[in-house]
Design a protein around this motif. Structure first.
Motif, PDB file in Angstrom:
ATOM      1  N   MET A   1       0.847  -1.164   0.000  1.00 35.66           N
ATOM      2  CA  MET A   1       0.000   0.000   0.000  1.00 35.66           C
ATOM      3  C   MET A   1       0.899   1.236   0.000  1.00 35.66           C
ATOM      4  N   GLU A   2       0.512   2.219  -0.790  1.00 36.98           N
ATOM      5  CA  GLU A   2       1.309   3.430  -0.949  1.00 36.98           C
ATOM      6  C   GLU A   2       0.624   4.624  -0.287  1.00 36.98           C
ATOM      7  N   PRO A   3       1.415   5.563   0.261  1.00 36.54           N
ATOM      8  CA  PRO A   3       0.801   6.767   0.818  1.00 36.54           C
ATOM      9  C   PRO A   3       0.229   7.651  -0.284  1.00 36.54           C
ATOM     10  N   VAL A   4      -0.813   8.372   0.046  1.00 39.12           N
ATOM     11  CA  VAL A   4      -1.417   9.361  -0.845  1.00 39.12           C
ATOM     12  C   VAL A   4      -1.371  10.680  -0.095  1.00 39.12           C
ATOM     13  N   ILE A   5      -0.870  11.717  -0.733  1.00 41.69           N
ATOM     14  CA  ILE A   5      -0.700  13.018  -0.083  1.00 41.69           C
ATOM     15  C   ILE A   5      -1.962  13.856  -0.249  1.00 41.69           C
ATOM     16  N   GLN A   6      -2.417  14.444   0.864  1.00 40.16           N
ATOM     17  CA  GLN A   6      -3.610  15.280   0.813  1.00 40.16           C
ATOM     18  C   GLN A   6      -3.290  16.602   0.120  1.00 40.16           C
ATOM     19  N   GLU A   7      -4.229  17.101  -0.648  1.00 35.56           N
ATOM     20  CA  GLU A   7      -4.028  18.340  -1.395  1.00 35.56           C
ATOM     21  C   GLU A   7      -4.702  19.535  -0.742  1.00 35.56           C
ATOM     22  N   GLU A   8      -5.583  19.292   0.217  1.00 38.72           N
ATOM     23  CA  GLU A   8      -6.207  20.376   0.980  1.00 38.72           C
ATOM     24  C   GLU A   8      -5.830  20.182   2.444  1.00 38.72           C
ATOM     25  N   ALA A   9      -5.852  21.277   3.193  1.00 33.05           N
ATOM     26  CA  ALA A   9      -5.454  21.222   4.604  1.00 33.05           C
ATOM     27  C   ALA A   9      -6.269  20.205   5.388  1.00 33.05           C
ATOM     28  N   SER A  10      -7.535  20.055   5.078  1.00 32.71           N
ATOM     29  CA  SER A  10      -8.372  19.100   5.813  1.00 32.71           C
ATOM     30  C   SER A  10      -8.782  17.923   4.922  1.00 32.71           C
ATOM     31  N   GLY A  11      -7.897  17.527   4.020  1.00 26.27           N
ATOM     32  CA  GLY A  11      -8.190  16.418   3.108  1.00 26.27           C
ATOM     33  C   GLY A  11      -7.638  15.082   3.550  1.00 26.27           C
ATOM     34  N   CYS A  12      -7.327  14.930   4.836  1.00 28.05           N
ATOM     35  CA  CYS A  12      -6.714  13.682   5.299  1.00 28.05           C
ATOM     36  C   CYS A  12      -7.645  12.482   5.159  1.00 28.05           C
ATOM     37  N   GLY A  13      -8.937  12.662   5.349  1.00 28.83           N
ATOM     38  CA  GLY A  13      -9.877  11.552   5.194  1.00 28.83           C
ATOM     39  C   GLY A  13      -9.965  11.089   3.755  1.00 28.83           C
ATOM     40  N   ILE A  14      -9.922  12.032   2.836  1.00 25.60           N
ATOM     41  CA  ILE A  14      -9.932  11.695   1.410  1.00 25.60           C
ATOM     42  C   ILE A  14      -8.641  10.959   1.055  1.00 25.60           C
ATOM     43  N   ALA A  15      -7.509  11.464   1.546  1.00 25.62           N
ATOM     44  CA  ALA A  15      -6.220  10.839   1.251  1.00 25.62           C
ATOM     45  C   ALA A  15      -6.128   9.437   1.853  1.00 25.62           C
ATOM     46  N   ALA A  16      -6.593   9.261   3.082  1.00 27.96           N
ATOM     47  CA  ALA A  16      -6.569   7.938   3.711  1.00 27.96           C
ATOM     48  C   ALA A  16      -7.447   6.963   2.925  1.00 27.96           C
ATOM     49  N   SER A  17      -8.605   7.433   2.503  1.00 26.36           N
ATOM     50  CA  SER A  17      -9.501   6.590   1.692  1.00 26.36           C
ATOM     51  C   SER A  17      -8.853   6.235   0.365  1.00 26.36           C
ATOM     52  N   ALA A  18      -8.179   7.195  -0.257  1.00 32.51           N
ATOM     53  CA  ALA A  18      -7.488   6.949  -1.529  1.00 32.51           C
ATOM     54  C   ALA A  18      -6.392   5.899  -1.355  1.00 32.51           C
ATOM     55  N   ALA A  19      -5.630   6.005  -0.264  1.00 35.89           N
ATOM     56  CA  ALA A  19      -4.563   5.017  -0.013  1.00 35.89           C
ATOM     57  C   ALA A  19      -5.157   3.620   0.145  1.00 35.89           C
ATOM     58  N   LEU A  20      -6.240   3.513   0.900  1.00 33.19           N
ATOM     59  CA  LEU A  20      -6.872   2.206   1.105  1.00 33.19           C
ATOM     60  C   LEU A  20      -7.471   1.660  -0.188  1.00 33.19           C
ATOM     61  N   ALA A  21      -7.989   2.544  -1.035  1.00 37.06           N
ATOM     62  CA  ALA A  21      -8.602   2.119  -2.301  1.00 37.06           C
ATOM     63  C   ALA A  21      -7.575   1.930  -3.406  1.00 37.06           C
ATOM     64  N   GLY A  22      -6.359   2.438  -3.211  1.00 35.59           N
ATOM     65  CA  GLY A  22      -5.330   2.325  -4.230  1.00 35.59           C
ATOM     66  C   GLY A  22      -5.574   3.229  -5.424  1.00 35.59           C
ATOM     67  N   VAL A  23      -6.124   4.429  -5.158  1.00 35.31           N
ATOM     68  CA  VAL A  23      -6.405   5.384  -6.231  1.00 35.31           C
ATOM     69  C   VAL A  23      -5.715   6.715  -5.921  1.00 35.31           C
ATOM     70  N   PRO A  24      -5.490   7.545  -6.933  1.00 35.37           N
ATOM     71  CA  PRO A  24      -4.900   8.865  -6.694  1.00 35.37           C
ATOM     72  C   PRO A  24      -5.859   9.770  -5.916  1.00 35.37           C
ATOM     73  N   TYR A  25      -5.293  10.775  -5.274  1.00 32.60           N
ATOM     74  CA  TYR A  25      -6.083  11.722  -4.484  1.00 32.60           C
ATOM     75  C   TYR A  25      -7.176  12.358  -5.330  1.00 32.60           C
ATOM     76  N   ALA A  26      -6.854  12.767  -6.547  1.00 35.49           N
ATOM     77  CA  ALA A  26      -7.839  13.452  -7.399  1.00 35.49           C
ATOM     78  C   ALA A  26      -9.059  12.567  -7.651  1.00 35.49           C
ATOM     79  N   ASP A  27      -8.846  11.271  -7.837  1.00 32.73           N
ATOM     80  CA  ASP A  27      -9.972  10.353  -8.050  1.00 32.73           C
ATOM     81  C   ASP A  27     -10.830  10.238  -6.796  1.00 32.73           C
ATOM     82  N   ALA A  28     -10.174  10.114  -5.645  1.00 35.71           N
ATOM     83  CA  ALA A  28     -10.915  10.014  -4.388  1.00 35.71           C
ATOM     84  C   ALA A  28     -11.675  11.317  -4.108  1.00 35.71           C
TER      85      ALA A  28
END
Length: 136
Positions: A1-28
């Protein structure tokens, strides 16, 4: 599993979901926005319902409840952790990270942009409050 970097200050939930789903941040983020979940709105990140909804959209199942953190050894092999827990006024806030144990190694994927390494093993520095088990 690879880390996904959040693009907004409060985007950690989106980034964590993206990492678990194996998709880029923009898709999540696109999926989240379609569900009415927006990183700019800080209130979703003081409630687990939003990240659970996003994970469900990726067909990822989670435990229905939050479990208090007791030790790193007691964590399941995959979990969302609430770290940096605090209160701002009436609302609790935290930072979402992903805990993974595989192949005899444990690590945390942390989406915070300024970190030098987003794969963390400095367990003594992180202070989880509780976790949500993630099922495969």
């Amino acid at each position: 599993m690879e880390p996904v970097i959040q693009e907004e200050a409060s985007g950690c939930g989106i980034a964590a979901s993206a990492a678990l789903a194996g998709v880029p941040y923009a898709d999540a983020r696109r999926v989240a926005n379609g569900l009415g979940i927006h990183a700019e709105d800080q209130t979703p990140w003081s409630d687990t319902r939003h990240v659970r909804t996003l994970l469900s959209a990726f067909h990822i199942t989670t435990s229905p409840m939050e479990t208090p953190f007791t030790s790193w050894e007691a964590l399941p092999d995959k979990a969302l952790l609430a770290i940096k827990w605090r209160r701002e006024g009436e609302l609790p806030f935290w930072h979402w990270v992903v805990f993974v144990r595989q192949g005899g190694h444990a690590y945390v994927l942390d989406s915070r942009k300024p970190l030098r390494s987003h794969l963390r093993r400095d367990f003594g520095r992180m202070k989880p409050r509780w976790f949500i088990e993630v099922y495969d």
